[in-house]
Design a protein around this motif. Structure first.
Motif, PDB file in Angstrom:
ATOM      1  N   LEU A  23      -3.849  -8.751 -13.437  1.00 30.43           N
ATOM      2  CA  LEU A  23      -5.289  -8.931 -13.239  1.00 30.43           C
ATOM      3  C   LEU A  23      -6.071  -8.855 -14.543  1.00 30.43           C
ATOM      4  O   LEU A  23      -7.169  -9.420 -14.647  1.00 30.43           O
ATOM      5  N   GLY A  24      -5.509  -8.207 -15.555  1.00 30.11           N
ATOM      6  CA  GLY A  24      -6.166  -8.144 -16.852  1.00 30.11           C
ATOM      7  C   GLY A  24      -6.268  -9.500 -17.535  1.00 30.11           C
ATOM      8  O   GLY A  24      -7.026  -9.656 -18.502  1.00 30.11           O
ATOM      9  N   GLU A  25      -5.537 -10.503 -17.030  1.00 34.60           N
ATOM     10  CA  GLU A  25      -5.602 -11.853 -17.598  1.00 34.60           C
ATOM     11  C   GLU A  25      -6.768 -12.675 -17.043  1.00 34.60           C
ATOM     12  O   GLU A  25      -7.018 -13.786 -17.516  1.00 34.60           O
ATOM     13  N   LEU A  26      -7.464 -12.127 -16.057  1.00 33.52           N
ATOM     14  CA  LEU A  26      -8.601 -12.854 -15.494  1.00 33.52           C
ATOM     15  C   LEU A  26      -9.703 -12.930 -16.549  1.00 33.52           C
ATOM     16  O   LEU A  26     -10.154 -11.912 -17.062  1.00 33.52           O
ATOM     17  N   PRO A  27     -10.157 -14.127 -16.908  1.00 35.95           N
ATOM     18  CA  PRO A  27     -11.155 -14.256 -17.975  1.00 35.95           C
ATOM     19  C   PRO A  27     -12.479 -13.589 -17.597  1.00 35.95           C
ATOM     20  O   PRO A  27     -12.810 -13.477 -16.409  1.00 35.95           O
ATOM     21  N   PRO A  28     -13.249 -13.141 -18.583  1.00 40.38           N
ATOM     22  CA  PRO A  28     -14.551 -12.551 -18.295  1.00 40.38           C
ATOM     23  C   PRO A  28     -15.417 -13.524 -17.500  1.00 40.38           C
ATOM     24  O   PRO A  28     -15.468 -14.723 -17.802  1.00 40.38           O
ATOM     25  N   GLY A  29     -16.066 -13.007 -16.475  1.00 39.82           N
ATOM     26  CA  GLY A  29     -16.942 -13.832 -15.660  1.00 39.82           C
ATOM     27  C   GLY A  29     -16.259 -14.553 -14.524  1.00 39.82           C
ATOM     28  O   GLY A  29     -16.929 -15.143 -13.665  1.00 39.82           O
ATOM     29  N   MET A  30     -14.926 -14.559 -14.501  1.00 32.53           N
ATOM     30  CA  MET A  30     -14.199 -15.205 -13.404  1.00 32.53           C
ATOM     31  C   MET A  30     -13.794 -14.148 -12.386  1.00 32.53           C
ATOM     32  O   MET A  30     -13.168 -13.149 -12.730  1.00 32.53           O
ATOM     33  N   ARG A  31     -14.159 -14.377 -11.131  1.00 37.37           N
ATOM     34  CA  ARG A  31     -13.864 -13.417 -10.073  1.00 37.37           C
ATOM     35  C   ARG A  31     -12.596 -13.816  -9.320  1.00 37.37           C
ATOM     36  O   ARG A  31     -12.104 -14.937  -9.479  1.00 37.37           O
ATOM     37  N   LEU A  32     -12.091 -12.906  -8.533  1.00 40.43           N
ATOM     38  CA  LEU A  32     -10.889 -13.149  -7.739  1.00 40.43           C
ATOM     39  C   LEU A  32     -11.248 -13.102  -6.257  1.00 40.43           C
ATOM     40  O   LEU A  32     -11.946 -12.191  -5.802  1.00 40.43           O
ATOM     41  N   VAL A  33     -10.766 -14.094  -5.521  1.00 44.98           N
ATOM     42  CA  VAL A  33     -10.887 -14.122  -4.067  1.00 44.98           C
ATOM     43  C   VAL A  33      -9.473 -14.132  -3.498  1.00 44.98           C
ATOM     44  O   VAL A  33      -8.640 -14.949  -3.907  1.00 44.98           O
ATOM     45  N   ALA A  34      -9.197 -13.230  -2.579  1.00 43.36           N
ATOM     46  CA  ALA A  34      -7.860 -13.125  -1.994  1.00 43.36           C
ATOM     47  C   ALA A  34      -7.848 -13.770  -0.617  1.00 43.36           C
ATOM     48  O   ALA A  34      -8.697 -13.477   0.230  1.00 43.36           O
ATOM     49  N   ALA A  35      -6.880 -14.657  -0.398  1.00 44.79           N
ATOM     50  CA  ALA A  35      -6.730 -15.349   0.879  1.00 44.79           C
ATOM     51  C   ALA A  35      -5.246 -15.411   1.211  1.00 44.79           C
ATOM     52  O   ALA A  35      -4.400 -14.926   0.459  1.00 44.79           O
ATOM     53  N   GLY A  36      -4.928 -15.998   2.352  1.00 43.10           N
ATOM     54  CA  GLY A  36      -3.531 -16.239   2.679  1.00 43.10           C
ATOM     55  C   GLY A  36      -2.897 -15.128   3.479  1.00 43.10           C
ATOM     56  O   GLY A  36      -2.512 -14.098   2.929  1.00 43.10           O
ATOM     57  N   GLY A  37      -2.790 -15.301   4.778  1.00 43.58           N
ATOM     58  CA  GLY A  37      -2.079 -14.346   5.620  1.00 43.58           C
ATOM     59  C   GLY A  37      -2.798 -13.038   5.867  1.00 43.58           C
ATOM     60  O   GLY A  37      -2.181 -12.073   6.324  1.00 43.58           O
ATOM     61  N   LEU A  38      -4.093 -12.977   5.585  1.00 45.07           N
ATOM     62  CA  LEU A  38      -4.826 -11.736   5.813  1.00 45.07           C
ATOM     63  C   LEU A  38      -5.203 -11.600   7.287  1.00 45.07           C
ATOM     64  O   LEU A  38      -5.554 -12.573   7.947  1.00 45.07           O
ATOM     65  N   THR A  39      -5.130 -10.369   7.783  1.00 45.86           N
ATOM     66  CA  THR A  39      -5.455 -10.041   9.164  1.00 45.86           C
ATOM     67  C   THR A  39      -6.177  -8.695   9.167  1.00 45.86           C
ATOM     68  O   THR A  39      -6.208  -7.991   8.147  1.00 45.86           O
ATOM     69  N   PRO A  40      -6.734  -8.292  10.321  1.00 49.22           N
ATOM     70  CA  PRO A  40      -7.327  -6.955  10.372  1.00 49.22           C
ATOM     71  C   PRO A  40      -6.331  -5.848  10.046  1.00 49.22           C
ATOM     72  O   PRO A  40      -6.723  -4.759   9.610  1.00 49.22           O
ATOM     73  N   ARG A  41      -5.040  -6.110  10.228  1.00 46.79           N
ATOM     74  CA  ARG A  41      -4.028  -5.076  10.011  1.00 46.79           C
ATOM     75  C   ARG A  41      -3.648  -4.896   8.543  1.00 46.79           C
ATOM     76  O   ARG A  41      -3.210  -3.821   8.152  1.00 46.79           O
ATOM     77  N   ASN A  42      -3.794  -5.947   7.732  1.00 48.74           N
ATOM     78  CA  ASN A  42      -3.304  -5.818   6.357  1.00 48.74           C
ATOM     79  C   ASN A  42      -4.368  -6.011   5.285  1.00 48.74           C
ATOM     80  O   ASN A  42      -4.087  -5.865   4.108  1.00 48.74           O
ATOM     81  N   VAL A  43      -5.605  -6.342   5.673  1.00 46.91           N
ATOM     82  CA  VAL A  43      -6.605  -6.671   4.660  1.00 46.91           C
ATOM     83  C   VAL A  43      -6.965  -5.470   3.788  1.00 46.91           C
ATOM     84  O   VAL A  43      -7.213  -5.621   2.587  1.00 46.91           O
ATOM     85  N   ALA A  44      -6.981  -4.273   4.360  1.00 50.59           N
ATOM     86  CA  ALA A  44      -7.319  -3.101   3.557  1.00 50.59           C
ATOM     87  C   ALA A  44      -6.274  -2.870   2.469  1.00 50.59           C
ATOM     88  O   ALA A  44      -6.615  -2.558   1.320  1.00 50.59           O
ATOM     89  N   GLU A  45      -5.007  -3.049   2.807  1.00 53.00           N
ATOM     90  CA  GLU A  45      -3.940  -2.885   1.813  1.00 53.00           C
ATOM     91  C   GLU A  45      -4.060  -3.930   0.717  1.00 53.00           C
ATOM     92  O   GLU A  45      -3.969  -3.615  -0.485  1.00 53.00           O
ATOM     93  N   ALA A  46      -4.269  -5.191   1.107  1.00 49.88           N
ATOM     94  CA  ALA A  46      -4.388  -6.259   0.115  1.00 49.88           C
ATOM     95  C   ALA A  46      -5.558  -6.017  -0.821  1.00 49.88           C
ATOM     96  O   ALA A  46      -5.441  -6.178  -2.043  1.00 49.88           O
ATOM     97  N   ALA A  47      -6.692  -5.626  -0.273  1.00 46.85           N
ATOM     98  CA  ALA A  47      -7.882  -5.401  -1.101  1.00 46.85           C
ATOM     99  C   ALA A  47      -7.685  -4.232  -2.050  1.00 46.85           C
ATOM    100  O   ALA A  47      -8.118  -4.277  -3.201  1.00 46.85           O
ATOM    101  N   ALA A  48      -7.049  -3.161  -1.575  1.00 41.87           N
ATOM    102  CA  ALA A  48      -6.825  -2.005  -2.430  1.00 41.87           C
ATOM    103  C   ALA A  48      -5.899  -2.341  -3.597  1.00 41.87           C
ATOM    104  O   ALA A  48      -6.057  -1.816  -4.700  1.00 41.87           O
ATOM    105  N   ILE A  49      -4.941  -3.239  -3.375  1.00 40.17           N
ATOM    106  CA  ILE A  49      -4.011  -3.627  -4.432  1.00 40.17           C
ATOM    107  C   ILE A  49      -4.666  -4.596  -5.426  1.00 40.17           C
ATOM    108  O   ILE A  49      -4.514  -4.454  -6.646  1.00 40.17           O
ATOM    109  N   LEU A  50      -5.424  -5.565  -4.908  1.00 36.25           N
ATOM    110  CA  LEU A  50      -5.914  -6.666  -5.744  1.00 36.25           C
ATOM    111  C   LEU A  50      -7.325  -6.463  -6.280  1.00 36.25           C
ATOM    112  O   LEU A  50      -7.726  -7.136  -7.232  1.00 36.25           O
TER     113      LEU A  50
END
Length: 220
Positions: free
Chosen positions: A154-181
């Motif tokens: 994640l340190g390679e993300l250029p300044p000013g560029m944000r990250l959006v996480a998609a793909g296979g997210l559900t109410p059961r796993n979104v909290a884990e994905a968000a905490a990691i990413l």
């Protein structure tokens, strides 16, 4: 970094589903404008689906030309263009100059795909949206990408560029994905559906509640 992340509910095909998502707390509402998909709608229909709802409107495109992007964005009243094909940085930059926020979707099989996209689109897009890779379609397949592997870069993300996480997210796993990413936003479509294009109101509300609960959790 915004925390908790914003929520985008995508693949909307019905006004009632858009209204439920907005009422639940989704900040972004997405429609598929790329032709040929199970959830594809026209720009005119998108404007009806999203009409009058206080959320940022996202249109998903795959390799559309500049004129098509601008025409559909105007007709649908879009705020964000999500480019899900092989669009060059120069096109994305022109769309930003036209006044639109631009998210470049990347179907990441691994961290190298993320790194290459971060370098290629530096300064040209507002966000990278990471989706899972599937040979079946450009998106909406419910396929995950390797969260932990990407998180290490994640340190390679250029300044000013944000990250959006998609793909296979559900109410059961979104909290884990968000905490990691630690993304700016999380994006859900099939993970809150009763059938393609028909959202399950309880699942939509549960998804948003899981994300909003992260304001009381420790970021990894």
């Amino acid at each position: 970094m915004t925390w908790p992340p914003a929520v985008k509910v995508c693949g909307l095909m019905r006004p009632e589903d858009a209204a439920v998502a907005s009422a639940a707390g989704a900040a972004y509402l997405g429609v598929i404008l790329a032709p040929g998909g199970k959830r594809t709608v026209t720009a005119a229909r998108a404007n009806v689906i999203l009409g009058g709802i206080p959320a940022r409107r996202v249109g998903v495109f795959v390799d559309a030309g500049e004129n098509e992007l601008l025409a559909d964005a105007r007709e649908a009243g879009l705020h964000v263009l999500q480019l899900h094909g092989d669009e060059p940085p120069e096109l994305a930059d022109r769309m930003r100059a036209a006044g639109y926020e631009v998210w470049k979707a990347v179907r990441a099989r691994g961290a190298d795909d993320f790194s290459r996209a971060a370098r290629r689109y530096a300064g040209a897009v507002d966000a990278l949206l990471l989706d899972g890779y599937s040979p079946a379609a450009h998106g909406g397949t419910g396929t995950r990408f390797p969260w932990a592997e990407v998180a290490e870069r994640l340190g390679e993300l250029p300044p000013g560029m944000r990250l959006v996480a998609a793909g296979g997210l559900t109410p059961r796993n979104v909290a884990e994905a968000a905490a990691i990413l630690r993304p700016h936003a999380v994006d859900v479509s099939s993970g809150v559906e009763a059938s393609p294009g028909v959202k399950d109101p309880d699942a939509v509300r549960a998804f948003v509640e899981q994300v909003q609960s992260l304001s009381f959790k420790q970021v990894r």
